[in-house]
Design an enzyme around this catalytic site. Sequence first.
Site, short mmCIF file in Angstrom:
data_model
loop_
_atom_site.label_atom_id
_atom_site.label_comp_id
_atom_site.label_asym_id
_atom_site.label_seq_id
_atom_site.Cartn_x
_atom_site.Cartn_y
_atom_site.Cartn_z
N ASP A 76 11.22 -16.81 6.10
CA ASP A 76 10.69 -16.88 4.75
C ASP A 76 8.97 -17.28 5.22
OD1 ASP A 76 10.94 -19.39 6.18
OD2 ASP A 76 12.11 -20.23 4.30
N ASN A 140 16.93 -30.88 -0.15
CA ASN A 140 17.73 -30.51 -1.40
C ASN A 140 18.91 -29.23 -1.28
OD1 ASN A 140 16.29 -28.02 -0.91
ND2 ASN A 140 15.05 -28.22 -3.01
N HIS A 142 18.48 -26.38 0.09
CA HIS A 142 18.09 -24.92 0.26
C HIS A 142 18.36 -24.38 1.46
CE1 HIS A 142 13.76 -26.25 1.36
NE2 HIS A 142 14.41 -25.87 2.62
N GLU A 147 16.23 -21.73 -3.55
CA GLU A 147 16.24 -23.32 -3.99
C GLU A 147 17.59 -23.48 -5.16
OE1 GLU A 147 14.36 -25.13 -2.80
OE2 GLU A 147 12.34 -24.70 -2.57
#
Length: 263
Positions: A76, A140, A142, A147
Amino acid sequence: MHNIPMEMPRIHTAASVAEAGREAARRAAAVLREAITSRGTARVIFASAPSQQAMLTALAQEPGIDWTRVHSFHMDEYLGLPDDHPNSFGQWLQQRLPAEALPRLERIRPDVKPAAEAAHYAGLLAEAPIDLVCLGIGMNGHIAFNEPGTSSPDDSETVRVATLDEASRRQQVEEKLFTQLSEVPTHALTLTVPALLSGRSLVCTIIGAHKADAVARAVRGPIDSSLPASFLRTHPDVSWFLDAAAAAALNREPTHPRTSLQL
């Protein structure tokens, strides 16, 4: 709609961050050496994050890896940061890989049109199979910047623009990569879930108490888009390397039964 079995992950828990990194590096090195021996080259996707620091340090010291034969990618990249920014993921990775690896490091270019770069990078990834993916998971849940609620193993794209959750952006501040939330970009180019799962072997290194709840949910909860890291359990060759803090919640009673789910 299809059935996805909830496999029991191979989890290795270490007493320290350094030990977890060394164990993960040994597994990653074995995959790279095997690929180089069998095909003359290896292709690997790396995450760029503090959780990967100990693993990358140890991997650079592993014997028997001809880094000139390793073709490296990252998973990313922020949009809106210059490519030489210290928090650019490509820059972070470039500073940590062995010098011999750098001529074959393919960086995502944040300074061109995102759609064009997504297509370009997808083309590079498609040139040959990926042998190894070295990744972590976010607070979270990811993976890369896939996401919660926006990601699927059925994604038709290989690389796409992602809008970052506030939780993901706050994590960057809490890990002291940025000083305040307003500095953290809101968008990134990310490899998708199927792109990450396309690797022949996955090495997942997770460090810190702040990841413990996400680890427990990923390992023992439902496999669905609410926690993208849960999709790792659908892969036939993924090894998890945790320090004691990241593994702390695994002894709790699971909140969901271990059954097959429909996606």
